[in-house]
Motif scaffolding. Structure first.
Motif, PDB file in Angstrom:
ATOM      1  N   LYS A 106      -2.620  -5.557   4.054  1.00 58.77           N
ATOM      2  CA  LYS A 106      -2.886  -5.755   5.482  1.00 58.77           C
ATOM      3  C   LYS A 106      -1.624  -5.495   6.304  1.00 58.77           C
ATOM      4  O   LYS A 106      -1.688  -4.905   7.391  1.00 58.77           O
ATOM      5  N   LEU A 107      -0.480  -5.953   5.796  1.00 59.10           N
ATOM      6  CA  LEU A 107       0.785  -5.734   6.503  1.00 59.10           C
ATOM      7  C   LEU A 107       1.085  -4.245   6.630  1.00 59.10           C
ATOM      8  O   LEU A 107       1.466  -3.771   7.710  1.00 59.10           O
ATOM      9  N   ALA A 108       0.917  -3.514   5.536  1.00 55.42           N
ATOM     10  CA  ALA A 108       1.195  -2.073   5.573  1.00 55.42           C
ATOM     11  C   ALA A 108       0.279  -1.362   6.549  1.00 55.42           C
ATOM     12  O   ALA A 108       0.722  -0.511   7.334  1.00 55.42           O
ATOM     13  N   LEU A 109      -0.992  -1.696   6.533  1.00 53.42           N
ATOM     14  CA  LEU A 109      -1.951  -1.078   7.451  1.00 53.42           C
ATOM     15  C   LEU A 109      -1.623  -1.434   8.897  1.00 53.42           C
ATOM     16  O   LEU A 109      -1.729  -0.590   9.795  1.00 53.42           O
ATOM     17  N   SER A 110      -1.216  -2.690   9.104  1.00 60.98           N
ATOM     18  CA  SER A 110      -0.853  -3.130  10.450  1.00 60.98           C
ATOM     19  C   SER A 110       0.399  -2.415  10.947  1.00 60.98           C
ATOM     20  O   SER A 110       0.463  -1.944  12.089  1.00 60.98           O
ATOM     21  N   LEU A 111       1.400  -2.297  10.079  1.00 58.83           N
ATOM     22  CA  LEU A 111       2.641  -1.603  10.450  1.00 58.83           C
ATOM     23  C   LEU A 111       2.387  -0.137  10.771  1.00 58.83           C
ATOM     24  O   LEU A 111       3.024   0.442  11.655  1.00 58.83           O
ATOM     25  N   LYS A 112       1.455   0.459  10.052  1.00 59.87           N
ATOM     26  CA  LYS A 112       1.130   1.864  10.264  1.00 59.87           C
ATOM     27  C   LYS A 112       0.182   2.066  11.452  1.00 59.87           C
ATOM     28  O   LYS A 112      -0.052   3.209  11.871  1.00 59.87           O
ATOM     29  N   GLY A 113      -0.369   0.979  11.976  1.00 57.89           N
ATOM     30  CA  GLY A 113      -1.296   1.098  13.097  1.00 57.89           C
ATOM     31  C   GLY A 113      -2.631   1.696  12.709  1.00 57.89           C
ATOM     32  O   GLY A 113      -3.287   2.354  13.525  1.00 57.89           O
ATOM     33  N   LEU A 114      -3.037   1.482  11.455  1.00 57.12           N
ATOM     34  CA  LEU A 114      -4.275   2.077  10.954  1.00 57.12           C
ATOM     35  C   LEU A 114      -5.446   1.117  11.115  1.00 57.12           C
ATOM     36  O   LEU A 114      -5.331  -0.078  10.827  1.00 57.12           O
ATOM     37  N   SER A 115      -6.569   1.642  11.534  1.00 57.86           N
ATOM     38  CA  SER A 115      -7.777   0.828  11.631  1.00 57.86           C
ATOM     39  C   SER A 115      -8.527   0.881  10.310  1.00 57.86           C
ATOM     40  O   SER A 115      -8.460   1.877   9.585  1.00 57.86           O
ATOM     41  N   TYR A 116      -9.217  -0.197   9.993  1.00 57.38           N
ATOM     42  CA  TYR A 116      -9.944  -0.269   8.732  1.00 57.38           C
ATOM     43  C   TYR A 116     -11.022  -1.337   8.806  1.00 57.38           C
ATOM     44  O   TYR A 116     -10.962  -2.244   9.643  1.00 57.38           O
ATOM     45  N   GLU A 117     -11.978  -1.219   7.928  1.00 59.38           N
ATOM     46  CA  GLU A 117     -13.010  -2.245   7.799  1.00 59.38           C
ATOM     47  C   GLU A 117     -12.564  -3.212   6.709  1.00 59.38           C
ATOM     48  O   GLU A 117     -12.266  -2.795   5.586  1.00 59.38           O
ATOM     49  N   TYR A 118     -12.533  -4.497   7.044  1.00 60.20           N
ATOM     50  CA  TYR A 118     -12.140  -5.498   6.050  1.00 60.20           C
ATOM     51  C   TYR A 118     -13.383  -6.151   5.458  1.00 60.20           C
ATOM     52  O   TYR A 118     -14.279  -6.586   6.180  1.00 60.20           O
ATOM     53  N   VAL A 162       6.313  -6.081   0.316  1.00 62.29           N
ATOM     54  CA  VAL A 162       5.975  -6.704  -0.966  1.00 62.29           C
ATOM     55  C   VAL A 162       6.275  -8.202  -0.935  1.00 62.29           C
ATOM     56  O   VAL A 162       5.444  -9.031  -1.334  1.00 62.29           O
ATOM     57  N   LEU A 163       7.446  -8.570  -0.444  1.00 59.67           N
ATOM     58  CA  LEU A 163       7.804  -9.987  -0.349  1.00 59.67           C
ATOM     59  C   LEU A 163       7.094 -10.659   0.829  1.00 59.67           C
ATOM     60  O   LEU A 163       6.683 -11.818   0.739  1.00 59.67           O
ATOM     61  N   GLY A 164       6.925  -9.919   1.905  1.00 62.61           N
ATOM     62  CA  GLY A 164       6.329 -10.488   3.116  1.00 62.61           C
ATOM     63  C   GLY A 164       4.911 -10.974   2.935  1.00 62.61           C
ATOM     64  O   GLY A 164       4.472 -11.895   3.638  1.00 62.61           O
ATOM     65  N   GLY A 165       4.195 -10.397   1.971  1.00 65.40           N
ATOM     66  CA  GLY A 165       2.833 -10.855   1.727  1.00 65.40           C
ATOM     67  C   GLY A 165       2.758 -12.310   1.319  1.00 65.40           C
ATOM     68  O   GLY A 165       1.718 -12.958   1.477  1.00 65.40           O
ATOM     69  N   ALA A 166       3.867 -12.848   0.793  1.00 65.62           N
ATOM     70  CA  ALA A 166       3.889 -14.232   0.311  1.00 65.62           C
ATOM     71  C   ALA A 166       4.583 -15.191   1.275  1.00 65.62           C
ATOM     72  O   ALA A 166       4.794 -16.357   0.929  1.00 65.62           O
ATOM     73  N   VAL A 167       4.917 -14.742   2.469  1.00 68.33           N
ATOM     74  CA  VAL A 167       5.692 -15.565   3.401  1.00 68.33           C
ATOM     75  C   VAL A 167       4.972 -16.870   3.747  1.00 68.33           C
ATOM     76  O   VAL A 167       5.592 -17.940   3.798  1.00 68.33           O
ATOM     77  N   SER A 168       3.674 -16.802   3.982  1.00 68.99           N
ATOM     78  CA  SER A 168       2.943 -18.026   4.349  1.00 68.99           C
ATOM     79  C   SER A 168       2.986 -19.041   3.212  1.00 68.99           C
ATOM     80  O   SER A 168       3.095 -20.258   3.446  1.00 68.99           O
ATOM     81  N   TYR A 169       2.913 -18.551   1.971  1.00 65.77           N
ATOM     82  CA  TYR A 169       3.014 -19.450   0.821  1.00 65.77           C
ATOM     83  C   TYR A 169       4.424 -20.006   0.679  1.00 65.77           C
ATOM     84  O   TYR A 169       4.611 -21.170   0.309  1.00 65.77           O
ATOM     85  N   ALA A 170       5.425 -19.185   0.969  1.00 69.06           N
ATOM     86  CA  ALA A 170       6.810 -19.666   0.922  1.00 69.06           C
ATOM     87  C   ALA A 170       7.020 -20.782   1.942  1.00 69.06           C
ATOM     88  O   ALA A 170       7.679 -21.791   1.654  1.00 69.06           O
ATOM     89  N   LYS A 171       6.441 -20.621   3.113  1.00 69.77           N
ATOM     90  CA  LYS A 171       6.576 -21.655   4.154  1.00 69.77           C
ATOM     91  C   LYS A 171       5.786 -22.908   3.793  1.00 69.77           C
ATOM     92  O   LYS A 171       6.157 -24.022   4.182  1.00 69.77           O
ATOM     93  N   ALA A 172       4.698 -22.739   3.043  1.00 69.06           N
ATOM     94  CA  ALA A 172       3.873 -23.877   2.655  1.00 69.06           C
ATOM     95  C   ALA A 172       4.452 -24.638   1.468  1.00 69.06           C
ATOM     96  O   ALA A 172       4.017 -25.753   1.166  1.00 69.06           O
ATOM     97  N   HIS A 173       5.444 -24.049   0.810  1.00 67.92           N
ATOM     98  CA  HIS A 173       5.968 -24.600  -0.441  1.00 67.92           C
ATOM     99  C   HIS A 173       6.485 -26.016  -0.281  1.00 67.92           C
ATOM    100  O   HIS A 173       6.274 -26.878  -1.154  1.00 67.92           O
TER     101      HIS A 173
END
Length: 236
Positions: free
Chosen positions: A24-36, A168-179
């Protein structure tokens, strides 16, 4: 999502997955639209089983009807498939050596941080968590040096802009903050790993990150549910 022409992009994912968040982060950074498409992993859909028959796991990116599996493979595919299309900056450096360094640190995260993190959540007692927690903190300490090497004093692993390792690391940021709420200790602590702590705060302020990172309180509740389920399963 609004964005550049996606050529029929679909993402099969699951809310709690840090691997899905990477994509999701990569798609968001690239500005790409997609169906989730949110997947129920307890009752896997025919679409998932058909798209990823080997691992039967998320994430799966479907581009023009063709499935791409495994989060790191998907990130590299996005970078290559949408290069020079007017979308966001490249995730991997153009220089072959710098690209190899980025891939090394991404592999380090996958090999040294992710497995003990998974064992921490699967553990049913504090005693079972002790060793994987030590391994996690050791991996984070090493990543502090990795950030120094890759960034060369700039804001991100990718330098001035977010790169492959950041995602790659950013995908886990919310879990790191929840730790801290989950296990009573900060995984990324400004006193011990100041570069990573500053990186995490900068990363969370990115528009692309704000658009897709999971809410930390919701992650805490989700993780507590997983831990309770594992404990109940172990007691039966």
């Amino acid at each position: 999502m609004a964005g550049e022409d996606d050529g029929e992009l679909k993402l099969i994912g699951q809310y709690g997955s840090a691997f899905v968040t990477r994509v999701k982060l990569a798609l968001s950074l690239k500005g790409l639209s997609y169906e989730y498409i949110e997947e129920d992993l307890r009752n896997k859909s025919e679409l998932l089983l058909r798209s990823n028959p080997v691992h039967k796991a998320v994430p799966v990116l479907i581009h023009r009807g063709k499935p791409i599996c495994d989060s790191q493979v998907i990130l590299q595919y996005i970078d290559e498939a949408f290069a020079g299309t007017g979308t966001g900056p490249s995730l991997l450096p153009a220089d072959p050596y710098e690209r190899s360094v980025a891939r090394f640190w991404a592999a380090y995260i996958e090999d040294k941080l992710v497995p003990p993190w998974d064992r921490v959540f699967r553990a049913t007692t504090d005693g079972e968590r002790e060793e994987p927690l030590k391994q996690m903190f050791a991996a984070v300490d090493t990543l502090e040096g990795g950030l120094k090497e890759c960034s060369k004093g700039k804001p991100f692993f990718g330098g001035d802009s977010v790169g492959y390792v950041d995602v790659v690391l950013g995908g886990a940021v919310s879990y790191a903050k929840a730790h801290d709420a989950l296990f009573g200790a900060k995984l990324i602590d400004a006193a011990k790993t100041p570069l990573l702590a500053a990186w995490m705060e900068r990363f969370c302020e990115l528009d692309a990150a704000k658009a897709v990172l999971q809410d930390v309180d919701r992650v805490v509740e989700y993780a507590k549910m997983l831990i309770a389920k594992n404990a109940a399963r172990a007691s039966n």
